[in-house]
Design an enzyme around this catalytic site. Structure first.
Site, PDB file in Angstrom:
ATOM      1  N   HIS A 139      -6.171   3.591 -13.466  1.00 50.85           N
ATOM      2  CA  HIS A 139      -4.737   3.476 -13.173  1.00 50.85           C
ATOM      3  C   HIS A 139      -3.875   4.147 -14.232  1.00 50.85           C
ATOM      4  O   HIS A 139      -4.000   3.839 -15.414  1.00 50.85           O
ATOM      5  CB  HIS A 139      -4.312   2.007 -13.161  1.00 50.85           C
TER       6      HIS A 139
ATOM      7  N   ARG B 184      -5.212   7.162 -10.417  1.00 48.07           N
ATOM      8  CA  ARG B 184      -4.176   6.645  -9.518  1.00 48.07           C
ATOM      9  C   ARG B 184      -2.852   6.665 -10.261  1.00 48.07           C
ATOM     10  O   ARG B 184      -2.772   6.163 -11.388  1.00 48.07           O
ATOM     11  CB  ARG B 184      -4.552   5.214  -9.137  1.00 48.07           C
TER      12      ARG B 184
ATOM     13  N   TYR C 266       5.656  -1.909  -7.886  1.00 48.17           N
ATOM     14  CA  TYR C 266       4.250  -2.308  -7.952  1.00 48.17           C
ATOM     15  C   TYR C 266       3.490  -1.352  -8.887  1.00 48.17           C
ATOM     16  O   TYR C 266       3.668  -0.139  -8.839  1.00 48.17           O
ATOM     17  CB  TYR C 266       3.595  -2.267  -6.553  1.00 48.17           C
TER      18      TYR C 266
ATOM     19  N   ASP D 287      -1.237   4.077  -4.580  1.00 49.58           N
ATOM     20  CA  ASP D 287      -1.315   2.794  -3.864  1.00 49.58           C
ATOM     21  C   ASP D 287       0.071   2.418  -3.339  1.00 49.58           C
ATOM     22  O   ASP D 287       1.003   2.185  -4.119  1.00 49.58           O
ATOM     23  CB  ASP D 287      -1.833   1.709  -4.829  1.00 49.58           C
TER      24      ASP D 287
ATOM     25  N   HIS E 147       0.522  -0.226  -1.522  1.00 51.62           N
ATOM     26  CA  HIS E 147       0.477  -1.689  -1.606  1.00 51.62           C
ATOM     27  C   HIS E 147       1.131  -2.373  -0.404  1.00 51.62           C
ATOM     28  O   HIS E 147       1.950  -3.288  -0.554  1.00 51.62           O
ATOM     29  CB  HIS E 147       1.087  -2.178  -2.928  1.00 51.62           C
TER      30      HIS E 147
ATOM     31  N   GLU F 100      -3.291   4.729  -0.429  1.00 54.54           N
ATOM     32  CA  GLU F 100      -3.935   3.417  -0.258  1.00 54.54           C
ATOM     33  C   GLU F 100      -3.006   2.399   0.387  1.00 54.54           C
ATOM     34  O   GLU F 100      -1.805   2.352   0.065  1.00 54.54           O
ATOM     35  CB  GLU F 100      -4.372   2.926  -1.648  1.00 54.54           C
TER      36      GLU F 100
ATOM     37  N   GLU G 272      -8.532  -3.828   0.683  1.00 53.87           N
ATOM     38  CA  GLU G 272      -8.824  -4.688  -0.468  1.00 53.87           C
ATOM     39  C   GLU G 272      -8.591  -6.166  -0.150  1.00 53.87           C
ATOM     40  O   GLU G 272      -9.127  -7.023  -0.840  1.00 53.87           O
ATOM     41  CB  GLU G 272      -8.048  -4.250  -1.711  1.00 53.87           C
TER      42      GLU G 272
ATOM     43  N   ARG H  34     -12.060  -0.378   1.514  1.00 53.84           N
ATOM     44  CA  ARG H  34     -11.938  -0.942   0.169  1.00 53.84           C
ATOM     45  C   ARG H  34     -12.366  -2.406   0.060  1.00 53.84           C
ATOM     46  O   ARG H  34     -12.252  -2.999  -1.016  1.00 53.84           O
ATOM     47  CB  ARG H  34     -10.476  -0.797  -0.299  1.00 53.84           C
TER      48      ARG H  34
ATOM     49  N   GLU I 101     -12.968   1.882  -7.827  1.00 50.25           N
ATOM     50  CA  GLU I 101     -11.822   1.621  -8.704  1.00 50.25           C
ATOM     51  C   GLU I 101     -12.303   1.017 -10.020  1.00 50.25           C
ATOM     52  O   GLU I 101     -13.178   0.148 -10.030  1.00 50.25           O
ATOM     53  CB  GLU I 101     -10.867   0.642  -8.012  1.00 50.25           C
TER      54      GLU I 101
ATOM     55  N   TRP J 219       4.383  -7.766  -0.986  1.00 45.30           N
ATOM     56  CA  TRP J 219       4.421  -7.364  -2.390  1.00 45.30           C
ATOM     57  C   TRP J 219       3.500  -6.205  -2.645  1.00 45.30           C
ATOM     58  O   TRP J 219       2.530  -5.890  -2.392  1.00 45.30           O
ATOM     59  CB  TRP J 219       4.040  -8.542  -3.305  1.00 45.30           C
TER      60      TRP J 219
HETATM   61  C1  GCO Z   1      -5.504  -2.377  -6.591  1.00 44.53           C
HETATM   62  C2  GCO Z   1      -4.795  -3.587  -6.137  1.00 44.53           C
HETATM   63  C3  GCO Z   1      -4.477  -4.613  -7.161  1.00 44.53           C
HETATM   64  C4  GCO Z   1      -4.021  -5.878  -6.447  1.00 44.53           C
HETATM   65  C5  GCO Z   1      -4.597  -7.076  -7.097  1.00 44.53           C
HETATM   66  C6  GCO Z   1      -4.219  -8.362  -6.388  1.00 44.53           C
HETATM   67  O1  GCO Z   1      -5.469  -1.409  -5.855  1.00 44.53           O
HETATM   68  O2  GCO Z   1      -6.136  -2.438  -7.639  1.00 44.53           O
HETATM   69  O3  GCO Z   1      -3.789  -3.290  -5.236  1.00 44.53           O
HETATM   70  O4  GCO Z   1      -3.593  -4.205  -8.150  1.00 44.53           O
HETATM   71  O5  GCO Z   1      -2.658  -5.965  -6.397  1.00 44.53           O
HETATM   72  O6  GCO Z   1      -5.963  -6.939  -7.173  1.00 44.53           O
HETATM   73  O7  GCO Z   1      -4.941  -9.419  -6.888  1.00 44.53           O
HETATM   74 MG    MG Z   2      -4.506  -1.655  -4.050  1.00 39.85          MG
END
Ligand code: GCO
Ligand code: MG
Length: 402
Positions: free
Chosen positions: A122, A147, A159, A210, A212, A236, A262, A283, A339, A402
């Site tokens: 990240h 990322r 985020y 991401d 999100h 993502e 995820e 994911r 990741e 979020w």
């Molecule tokens: C990512 C995720 C995380 C999540 C987190 C929530 O891509 O790594 O989006 O940042 O927000 O794992 O618990």
């Molecule tokens: Mg994510």
């Protein structure tokens, strides 16, 4: 071999982790991760009250039967709490199997399909200049894939961007914090971020982003289209994925590759996404998706449709899950990327592990089992602390994803 005891270790070395330890009459034990960020004690209670008593006396080699016993046998199926609990048991049993056979778990999953597992990490910044610096910093550490997340002008908190110069960590101790979000400002800003990042780093670095879950399908289609010139590795979680057919609309409009899942916990969450080839990377992680047993089946199903893996690997997944993901990732043919959001030094100390990073790739190590342990005495010094993920609202106060 028989399971003789099973218990949980709940600790908070910089963040909360729930770890399952299963012991056997051979003296060997295995570890499983049972961490569900912000809902940790629900899984702990599910395991302690309902699952662990049923494990005593079972043969730890019977991973398939134990999985079916916990999934079908409960009558109530799926959901993150159940599937995280099942994953913890499953991963601990694979760890025991590897140790008993004196071989790393990847050898039980197909052996090595590659020399190492490519990871992305990240980068973030409050503005574009900081984000570019952060991407370049990670490239200099050897990462081949990064990322990029960035503060959006006019949006108070974005985020993936930490507050006050600390490393980014999604969970916050205390009650959930709230932040304001504007899709319009975000959509107008992100293409300029990637235009400048791509210009600064050149063509070869893999760039990821991401979203999100914050957009609708048509907004995501617009974003994907506007990012095409900067050839992202993936976009993502462009939108919430309960509505799987929403991804068809995104797909119709853009060639930017899509990763999602995820928050998924079974192959059924992604069944249409995969079968209709609406995504490129799945994911769903081992810890929230029923363990190695179910993740392997999901990956094999995805392989039929040319969908690759891109397992979640944020800090809320413990080093036990990281190890499990690396063993599976090095073994399966349709591995895409993993990741890697590095844990804090304290977390790493509580969970000594064999996996290592070298030149953009990670390797699970060659120790028997998963190659990860827990220092229980150290863990006991850091008791659980209630923590939550933040909440987001639109500028008019409406609660949003979020
Ligand atoms: C990512 C995720 C995380 C999540 C987190 C929530 O891509 O790594 O989006 O940042 O927000 O794992 O618990
Ligand atoms: Mg994510």
């Amino acid at each position: 071999m028989k399971i003789t005891a099973a218990r949980l270790i709940v600790c908070s070395p910089d963040r909360n982790f729930v770890t399952l330890k299963i012991e056997t009459d051979s003296g060997l034990y295995g570890l499983g991760d049972a961490t569900l960020n912000g809902r940790e004690l629900a899984v702990a209670s599910y395991l302690t009250e309902h699952v662990l008593p049923c494990l005593i006396g079972r043969d730890p080699f019977d991973t398939e039967d134990v999985w079916q016993y916990l999934y079908r046998g409960a009558y109530w199926r799926r959901g993150p709490v159940t599937m995280t609990a099942i994953a913890a048991v499953d991963v601990a049993l694979w760890d025991i199997k590897g140790k008993a056979l004196n071989t790393p778990v990847y050898n039980l999953l197909g052996g090595k399909s590659r020399g190492g597992v490519m990871v992305y990490t990240h980068a973030n910044g409050r503005d574009i200049a900081e984000a570019i610096d952060s991407v370049q910093q990670h490239i200099s550490e050897g990462y081949l894939a990064v990322r990029a997340q960035c503060g959006v002008p006019g949006v108070e908190s974005s985020y993936g961007v930490p507050k006050g110069g600390k490393p980014y960590e999604p969970a916050e101790r205390g009650l959930p914090s709230e932040s304001l979000w504007s899709t319009e400002k975000y959509l107008n800003f992100v293409p300029s971020l990637f235009e400048q990042v791509r210009m600064a780093v050149g063509k070869d670095v893999h760039l990821l982003h991401d979203v999100h879950h914050r957009l609708t399908p048509i907004e995501a289609a617009r974003l994907g289209k506007s990012l095409e010139p900067y050839h992202l590795f993936w976009m993502e979680d462009p939108c919430p994925a309960e509505l799987q057919e929403g991804f068809e609309l995104i797909r119709r409009h853009t060639t930017t590759p899509i990763a999602t899942g995820e928050v998924f916990n079974s192959v059924w969450d992604a069944h249409d996404l995969i079968r209709r080839q609406w995504i490129d990377y799945i994911r769903m992680t081992i810890v929230h998706g029923g363990g190695i047993t179910h993740a392997k089946k999901t990956a094999d199903f995805a392989a039929l449709y040319q969908v690759k893996t891109g397992f979640h690997g944020a800090t809320d997944l413990s080093p036990v899950t990281m190890a499990a993901a690396l063993h599976l990732g090095i073994a399966i043919h349709n591995f895409g990327i993993q990741e890697h959001m590095a844990h804090s030094a304290l977390t790493d100390e509580v969970f000594p592990h064999q996996y290592r990073f070298d030149g953009g790739y990670m390797h699970p190590g060659d120790a028997p089992g998963l190659g990860v342990d827990i220092d229980e005495a150290l863990a006991a010094k850091f008791p659980y602390q209630r923590a939550y993920l933040p909440i987001a609202r639109k500028l008019d106060g409406t609660l949003t994803d979020w």
